[in-house]
Design an enzyme around this catalytic site. Structure first.
Site, PDB file in Angstrom:
ATOM      1  N   GLY A  14      39.330 -31.861 -27.779  1.00 48.91           N
ATOM      2  CA  GLY A  14      40.594 -32.599 -27.854  1.00 48.91           C
ATOM      3  C   GLY A  14      40.366 -34.062 -28.200  1.00 48.91           C
ATOM      4  N   PHE A  15      41.427 -34.807 -28.096  1.00 43.89           N
ATOM      5  CA  PHE A  15      41.419 -36.201 -28.544  1.00 43.89           C
ATOM      6  C   PHE A  15      40.419 -37.060 -27.750  1.00 43.89           C
ATOM      7  CE2 PHE A  15      43.861 -40.330 -27.757  1.00 43.89           C
ATOM      8  CZ  PHE A  15      43.238 -40.995 -28.803  1.00 43.89           C
ATOM      9  N   ILE A  16      40.663 -37.261 -26.466  1.00 47.35           N
ATOM     10  CA  ILE A  16      39.774 -38.153 -25.697  1.00 47.35           C
ATOM     11  C   ILE A  16      38.399 -37.499 -25.526  1.00 47.35           C
ATOM     12  CG2 ILE A  16      39.444 -39.428 -23.539  1.00 47.35           C
ATOM     13  CD1 ILE A  16      42.476 -39.426 -23.147  1.00 47.35           C
ATOM     14  N   ASP A  35      36.044 -25.551 -24.661  1.00 40.84           N
ATOM     15  CA  ASP A  35      37.448 -25.762 -25.027  1.00 40.84           C
ATOM     16  C   ASP A  35      38.018 -24.443 -25.517  1.00 40.84           C
ATOM     17  OD1 ASP A  35      39.928 -26.760 -26.336  1.00 40.84           O
ATOM     18  OD2 ASP A  35      39.025 -28.720 -25.984  1.00 40.84           O
ATOM     19  N   LEU A  72      38.129 -32.731 -18.730  1.00 38.57           N
ATOM     20  CA  LEU A  72      39.317 -33.247 -19.423  1.00 38.57           C
ATOM     21  C   LEU A  72      40.263 -32.139 -19.870  1.00 38.57           C
ATOM     22  CD1 LEU A  72      36.898 -35.464 -20.011  1.00 38.57           C
ATOM     23  CD2 LEU A  72      38.608 -36.425 -21.530  1.00 38.57           C
ATOM     24  N   ALA A 113      39.707 -36.273 -15.376  1.00 36.60           N
ATOM     25  CA  ALA A 113      40.702 -37.042 -16.134  1.00 36.60           C
ATOM     26  C   ALA A 113      42.083 -36.878 -15.514  1.00 36.60           C
ATOM     27  CB  ALA A 113      40.728 -36.542 -17.583  1.00 36.60           C
ATOM     28  N   TYR A 144      53.991 -32.336 -14.207  1.00 34.55           N
ATOM     29  CA  TYR A 144      52.651 -32.695 -14.712  1.00 34.55           C
ATOM     30  C   TYR A 144      51.990 -33.695 -13.764  1.00 34.55           C
ATOM     31  CZ  TYR A 144      49.264 -35.010 -17.863  1.00 34.55           C
ATOM     32  OH  TYR A 144      48.129 -35.567 -18.424  1.00 34.55           O
ATOM     33  N   LYS A 148      48.620 -33.162 -11.479  1.00 32.22           N
ATOM     34  CA  LYS A 148      47.470 -34.088 -11.509  1.00 32.22           C
ATOM     35  C   LYS A 148      47.182 -34.617 -10.107  1.00 32.22           C
ATOM     36  CE  LYS A 148      46.033 -34.594 -15.899  1.00 32.22           C
ATOM     37  NZ  LYS A 148      44.735 -34.029 -16.309  1.00 32.22           N
TER      38      LYS A 148
HETATM   39  N1  NAD Z   1      46.000 -39.059 -24.147  1.00 29.65           N
HETATM   40  C1  NAD Z   1      46.389 -39.786 -23.114  1.00 29.65           C
HETATM   41  O1  NAD Z   1      46.953 -40.879 -23.280  1.00 29.65           O
HETATM   42  C2  NAD Z   1      46.150 -39.324 -21.695  1.00 29.65           C
HETATM   43  C3  NAD Z   1      46.731 -40.070 -20.665  1.00 29.65           C
HETATM   44  C4  NAD Z   1      46.517 -39.674 -19.360  1.00 29.65           C
HETATM   45  C5  NAD Z   1      45.721 -38.579 -19.071  1.00 29.65           C
HETATM   46  N2  NAD Z   1      45.170 -37.857 -20.077  1.00 29.65           N
HETATM   47  C6  NAD Z   1      44.303 -36.710 -19.701  1.00 29.65           C
HETATM   48  O2  NAD Z   1      43.109 -36.768 -20.470  1.00 29.65           O
HETATM   49  C7  NAD Z   1      42.665 -35.445 -20.764  1.00 29.65           C
HETATM   50  C8  NAD Z   1      42.461 -35.307 -22.272  1.00 29.65           C
HETATM   51  O3  NAD Z   1      43.703 -35.530 -22.925  1.00 29.65           O
HETATM   52  P1  NAD Z   1      43.825 -35.634 -24.522  1.00 29.65           P
HETATM   53  O4  NAD Z   1      44.806 -36.684 -24.817  1.00 29.65           O
HETATM   54  O5  NAD Z   1      42.470 -35.682 -25.126  1.00 29.65           O
HETATM   55  O6  NAD Z   1      44.542 -34.247 -24.829  1.00 29.65           O
HETATM   56  P2  NAD Z   1      44.194 -33.101 -25.893  1.00 29.65           P
HETATM   57  O7  NAD Z   1      45.304 -32.116 -25.825  1.00 29.65           O
HETATM   58  O8  NAD Z   1      43.831 -33.686 -27.197  1.00 29.65           O
HETATM   59  O9  NAD Z   1      42.886 -32.449 -25.239  1.00 29.65           O
HETATM   60  C9  NAD Z   1      42.933 -31.514 -24.192  1.00 29.65           C
HETATM   61  C10 NAD Z   1      42.016 -30.371 -24.571  1.00 29.65           C
HETATM   62  O10 NAD Z   1      41.976 -29.451 -23.483  1.00 29.65           O
HETATM   63  C11 NAD Z   1      41.898 -28.169 -24.040  1.00 29.65           C
HETATM   64  N3  NAD Z   1      42.333 -27.189 -23.038  1.00 29.65           N
HETATM   65  C12 NAD Z   1      43.573 -27.031 -22.494  1.00 29.65           C
HETATM   66  N4  NAD Z   1      43.550 -26.011 -21.626  1.00 29.65           N
HETATM   67  C13 NAD Z   1      42.288 -25.509 -21.638  1.00 29.65           C
HETATM   68  C14 NAD Z   1      41.642 -24.441 -20.961  1.00 29.65           C
HETATM   69  N5  NAD Z   1      42.300 -23.667 -20.101  1.00 29.65           N
HETATM   70  N6  NAD Z   1      40.333 -24.220 -21.194  1.00 29.65           N
HETATM   71  C15 NAD Z   1      39.654 -24.992 -22.072  1.00 29.65           C
HETATM   72  N7  NAD Z   1      40.202 -26.000 -22.757  1.00 29.65           N
HETATM   73  C16 NAD Z   1      41.511 -26.256 -22.528  1.00 29.65           C
HETATM   74  C17 NAD Z   1      42.794 -28.202 -25.268  1.00 29.65           C
HETATM   75  O11 NAD Z   1      42.468 -27.172 -26.178  1.00 29.65           O
HETATM   76  C18 NAD Z   1      42.496 -29.595 -25.808  1.00 29.65           C
HETATM   77  O12 NAD Z   1      41.464 -29.556 -26.788  1.00 29.65           O
HETATM   78  C19 NAD Z   1      43.695 -34.505 -20.172  1.00 29.65           C
HETATM   79  O13 NAD Z   1      43.230 -34.060 -18.912  1.00 29.65           O
HETATM   80  C20 NAD Z   1      44.918 -35.364 -20.009  1.00 29.65           C
HETATM   81  O14 NAD Z   1      45.743 -34.893 -18.976  1.00 29.65           O
HETATM   82  C21 NAD Z   1      45.365 -38.201 -21.384  1.00 29.65           C
END
Ligand code: NAD
Length: 321
Positions: A14-16, A35, A72, A113, A144, A148
């Site tokens: 994913g992104f982060i 993932d 994450l 995360a 959500y 968390k």
């Molecule tokens: N982007 C933000 O601004 C932000 C802010 C606060 C918290 N977060 C937290 O950071 C983390 C990463 O977020 P992101 O923005 O990269 O989101 P994202 O959706 O790009 O990445 C999340 C990844 O988790 C994977 N995933 C989901 N369920 C899964 C499972 N059951 N098994 C395996 N993989 C699974 C998805 O395929 C995805 O690639 C998350 O936990 C999110 O809650 C993100």
């Protein structure tokens, strides 16, 4: 941390997570990503395992073979939260329980995360030990944050049993690689609209503020959370550069050189019942600075310039240029 450290990044496609994986590689780690959806953004030299964190046996096997776990993987985003809250809660809680149980069994450090969403309707600036305030359960947007929160309690609970674990609460992370969702990801949404010459849609009056954290800064802070000083701690990851969403739209228009109009759209026409806007979201960052020795380095305009360039390059690649 030794040169041969092995790190498992759940949600690392994913992104982060993909930026955390890059950062870990740069620091000499071997990196495995678990993932359920492995698509674009593959990082060279990372081992990818396609599977779910809800699969306890797979998680246990992977955790056992690594030194550190960055957890994450999650379903997120306002749209998912509003349209499929049960699936989101089950996925996120089950995954976190599996990760913590396996890490506890094998004594592996976990960085979890979490999100600024957990502050709910509290009074900003948000400090890690502040009281939290949510709306009623019928307003599904709080599901959500509540999930968390339970996951944070699980982390602290396993911490009480001796597991080294750190909770990081991200504040609006943005940057190259972020996906644009129909209801979320305001930065990619505005950039795409600006580059396409379409209206830039601001929900509400645009006076709600956010603090946008550039993804490389978030990734570095996440990796620093491996420090023993951060064990059993909850740490905000964000900047104190606060900006109203209307001003963000104007900044993106400027950075892209776009002639797009900025239009306001009432929240009620975008979100079904159950949404509540958070007027202001600002972190206290003292803990991040003292425990992780880190302050974000990327000012918003600089981060936006880099992000816009990424979208331009990506669009060109997608068009086969
Ligand atoms: N982007 C933000 O601004 C932000 C802010 C606060 C918290 N977060 C937290 O950071 C983390 C990463 O977020 P992101 O923005 O990269 O989101 P994202 O959706 O790009 O990445 C999340 C990844 O988790 C994977 N995933 C989901 N369920 C899964 C499972 N059951 N098994 C395996 N993989 C699974 C998805 O395929 C995805 O690639 C998350 O936990 C999110 O809650 C993100």
């Amino acid at each position: 941390m030794t040169k041969t450290s092995k790190s498992l990044v759940t949600g690392g496609a994913g992104f982060i997570g993909s930026h955390v994986a890059r950062r870990l590689l740069a620091e000499g780690h071997e990196v495995t990503v678990l993932d359920s959806h492995i698509g674009h953004g593959i990082v060279p030299n990372v081992r990818y395992v396609k599977g779910s964190v809800t699969d306890g046996a797979l998680v246990e096997q992977l955790v056992a073979g690594h030194d550190y776990v960055f957890h994450l993987a999650a379903r997120l985003g306002v749209k998912t939260t509003m349209s499929a809250p049960a699936e989101m809660i089950e996925n996120n809680l089950q995954g976190t329980m599996n990760v913590l149980q396996a890490a506890s069994k094998y004594g592996k450090k976990v960085v979890f995360a979490s999100s600024s969403e957990v502050y709910g309707k509290g009074k900003p600036p948000f400090a890690e030990d502040d009281d939290l305030l949510y709306g009623p359960t019928r307003k599904l947007r709080w599901s959500y944050a509540t999930a968390k929160l339970v996951e944070e309690f699980l982390c602290l609970g396993y911490g009480r049993k001796g597991l080294p674990v750190t909770v990081v609460r991200y504040f609006n992370v943005y940057g190259p690689g972020q996906k644009e969702g129909p209801y979320g990801g305001v930065v990619p949404k505005f950039i795409r609209a600006a580059l396409a010459g379409e209206d830039i849609p601001v929900y509400g009056r645009g006076d709600q503020t956010r603090c946008f954290t550039y993804v490389d800064d978030a990734a570095e802070a996440t990796v620093r959370a491996l420090r023993p000083e951060a064990d059993q701690e909850i740490i905000n990851i964000g900047t104190d550069e606060e900006i109203p969403i209307m001003a963000l739209a104007r900044r993106i228009k400027l950075v892209t050189g776009s002639a797009s109009n900025i239009v306001t759209i009432p929240h009620e026409t975008v979100y079904p019942y159950g949404f509540e806007e958070i007027p202001r979201r600002l972190p206290r960052t003292a803990k991040m600075k003292s425990l992780l020795g880190f302050a974000p380095r990327t000012a918003l305009t600089e981060g936006l310039v880099r992000t816009v360039q990424w979208y331009r390059d990506n669009d060109r690649r997608a068009q086969g240029e």
